[in-house]
Design an enzyme around this catalytic site. Structure first.
Site, short mmCIF file in Angstrom:
data_model
loop_
_atom_site.label_atom_id
_atom_site.label_comp_id
_atom_site.label_asym_id
_atom_site.label_seq_id
_atom_site.Cartn_x
_atom_site.Cartn_y
_atom_site.Cartn_z
CE LYS A 1 -8.04 4.13 -5.61
NZ LYS A 1 -9.22 4.04 -4.77
CG ASN B 1 -13.85 -0.44 -11.37
OD1 ASN B 1 -13.84 0.07 -10.26
ND2 ASN B 1 -13.97 0.26 -12.49
NE ARG C 1 -9.54 5.78 -10.16
CZ ARG C 1 -9.71 6.88 -9.45
NH1 ARG C 1 -9.43 8.05 -9.98
NH2 ARG C 1 -10.15 6.84 -8.22
CG HIS D 1 -17.45 -1.69 -1.25
ND1 HIS D 1 -18.15 -1.51 -2.42
CD2 HIS D 1 -16.15 -1.52 -1.56
CE1 HIS D 1 -17.30 -1.23 -3.40
NE2 HIS D 1 -16.07 -1.23 -2.89
CD GLU E 1 -13.25 3.80 -13.05
OE1 GLU E 1 -13.10 4.24 -11.89
OE2 GLU E 1 -14.17 3.06 -13.39
CG HIS F 1 -20.73 -2.44 -7.53
ND1 HIS F 1 -20.08 -1.65 -8.44
CD2 HIS F 1 -20.31 -2.00 -6.32
CE1 HIS F 1 -19.30 -0.79 -7.81
NE2 HIS F 1 -19.43 -0.99 -6.52
CD GLU G 1 -11.84 -2.57 -2.24
OE1 GLU G 1 -11.10 -2.69 -3.23
OE2 GLU G 1 -13.03 -2.19 -2.33
CE LYS H 1 -13.55 6.12 -9.55
NZ LYS H 1 -13.98 4.72 -9.70
CG HIS I 1 -15.40 -3.06 -7.59
ND1 HIS I 1 -14.16 -3.59 -7.32
CD2 HIS I 1 -15.60 -2.11 -6.66
CE1 HIS I 1 -13.64 -2.95 -6.27
NE2 HIS I 1 -14.49 -2.05 -5.86
NE ARG J 1 -19.90 28.55 -8.65
CZ ARG J 1 -20.29 29.77 -8.26
NH1 ARG J 1 -19.45 30.55 -7.61
NH2 ARG J 1 -21.48 30.20 -8.52
#
Ligand SMILES: NC(=O)c1ccc[n+]([C@@H]2O[C@H](COP(=O)([O-])OP(=O)(O)OC[C@H]3O[C@@H](n4cnc5c(N)ncnc54)[C@H](O)[C@@H]3O)[C@@H](O)[C@H]2O)c1
Length: 355
Positions: free
Chosen positions: A205, A223, A219, A242, A215, A230, A170, A128, A226, A106
């Site tokens: 960041k 993106n 945040r 990416h 987010e 994406h 990026e 993330k 993106h 956990r």
């Protein structure tokens, strides 16, 4: 060098040229690393704990099924709750090892030792973790920040040029979010990636993630590039990497910002972006292939206007601004069509001029 991060930030961030074994966990630890880094890891004088896993995980195998043998192995050893997992590799590996760390007993602690530019500048920071599902990328995961991020730029020596370029996008994205076009322009020139660029991107960041870890607001600015990115990445069948997709999406977002009446970004910047992105033109899918993917975006929402027959899909879009931080807008996917077409035309124009 330890980067200054906001007080209480979950991750200690180090940016070094050469790795320092002192930064490895003090207590019980294990390692999951990219097999192609093992030699460099040992050559740098870093220890290999008993039970270390050196693996090779392509993006197509960024799946829950990939981490199950790792979890079984940890349980066989067995490792306990005081374990720290050290992840050594690119974004695929840090995303998966972070996810496995969130699941084992956990949740156990982990450290990220990113070895690609994209993972150093972006993927390994922010908590993330995730894996892909059939229906799309990163659709399963957990917020589970590493205790420590150790980015050693010396590991980049073996990184193929396409992967360096991939990470550079990026970094350029960060400059455009900030509206710092001089910085974006500097990074768009040919020449080696500078240590200071990675430092600035990580510091930015860290600040954003600290203020908005889940987010729900600021945040989302990260993106930028993106939304269309994406869709283009998926529509290319993942032939586009990416970062490359983010680069294309970034130019698309600059064009959409213009369409939306924001102060236009300088034509010279757009032309420089287009020139650098032009080799990717053959992988830019037609609009008809992108539209359904945009509508399925993870951040899409259904909005039903009073009296409307069916709920319309709205997607979250980040639009850059000259000299100011980017803004967030919620728009229908169709709003991207003119920008997609202009993007493609700009890339093809460069190709024709260069031919
Ligand atoms: N968690 C986040 O916030 C976040 C953010 C951005 C991207 N990502 C994820 O990151 C992934 C992409 O990461 P990536 O671009 O690092 O790709 P990657 O992890 O697939 O690595 C790219 C390639 O480089 C190789 N490699 C790694 N380090 C090397 C080195 N030093 N020398 C030589 N080869 C090396 C890898 O084996 C791989 O073949 C995607 O799955 C994306 O979803 C996550």
């Amino acid at each position: 060098m330890r980067l200054a991060t906001p007080s209480g930030f979950a991750t200690e961030v180090f940016l070094l040229e050469h790795p320092d074994a002192e930064l490895l966990p003090a207590g019980p630890w294990t390692l999951v690393g990219d097999r192609c880094l093992r030699e460099a890891w040992l050559a740098a004088g870093l220890p290999e704990p008993e039970g270390a896993l050196w693996v090779s995980v392509p993006e197509e195998e960024k799946r829950l099924a990939t981490v199950i043998p790792w979890l079984e192995h940890w349980a066989q050893v067995p490792y306990h709750r005081d374990l720290t997992v050290v992840a050594v590799g690119g974004g695929v590996l840090t995303d998966l090892a972070g996810l496995a760390s969130s699941l084992y007993l956990r949740g156990v602690a982990w450290q990220a030792w990113p070895t690609t530019l994209l993972a150093m500048a972006d993927a390994a920071l922010g908590g993330k973790t995730g894996a892909d599902l059939e229906a799309g990328k990163n659709l399963v995961g957990a917020f589970h920040p590493p205790r420590r991020l150790v980015a050693c730029t010396g590991f980049l020596a073996s990184l193929p040029p396409r992967q360096v370029e991939n990470g550079r996008w990026e970094l350029i994205k960060t400059a455009v979010i900030l509206g710092d076009l001089a910085w974006a322009d500097e990074m768009l020139q040919d020449g080696p990636v500078k240590f200071s660029w990675v430092e600035r991107a990580l510091a930015f960041k860290a600040g954003v993630v600290h203020r908005d870890p889940r987010e729900s607001g600021e945040r989302r600015l990260l993106n930028l590039g993106h939304t269309l990115g994406h869709a283009l990445e998926a529509a290319s069948g993942y032939e586009l990497l990416h970062g490359e997709s983010v680069g294309l999406g970034l130019l698309g977002a600059c064009l959409l910002a213009q369409e939306q009446g924001l102060k236009p970004l300088p034509a010279t910047l757009l032309a420089t972006l287009a020139r650098r992105l032009a080799p990717l033109a053959p992988w830019v899918a037609p609009w008809e292939a992108c539209l359904p993917l945009l509508a399925r975006d993870k951040k899409a929402q259904r909005a039903s206007a009073p009296g409307a027959q069916a709920a319309a899909v709205l997607i979250h879009c980040i639009l850059p601004r000259l000299g100011e931080t980017a803004v967030q807008r919620t728009l229908p996917p169709e709003a991207w069509q003119p920008s997609h077409q202009r993007l493609l035309a700009m890339l093809q124009e460069v190709e024709v001029l260069d031919a």
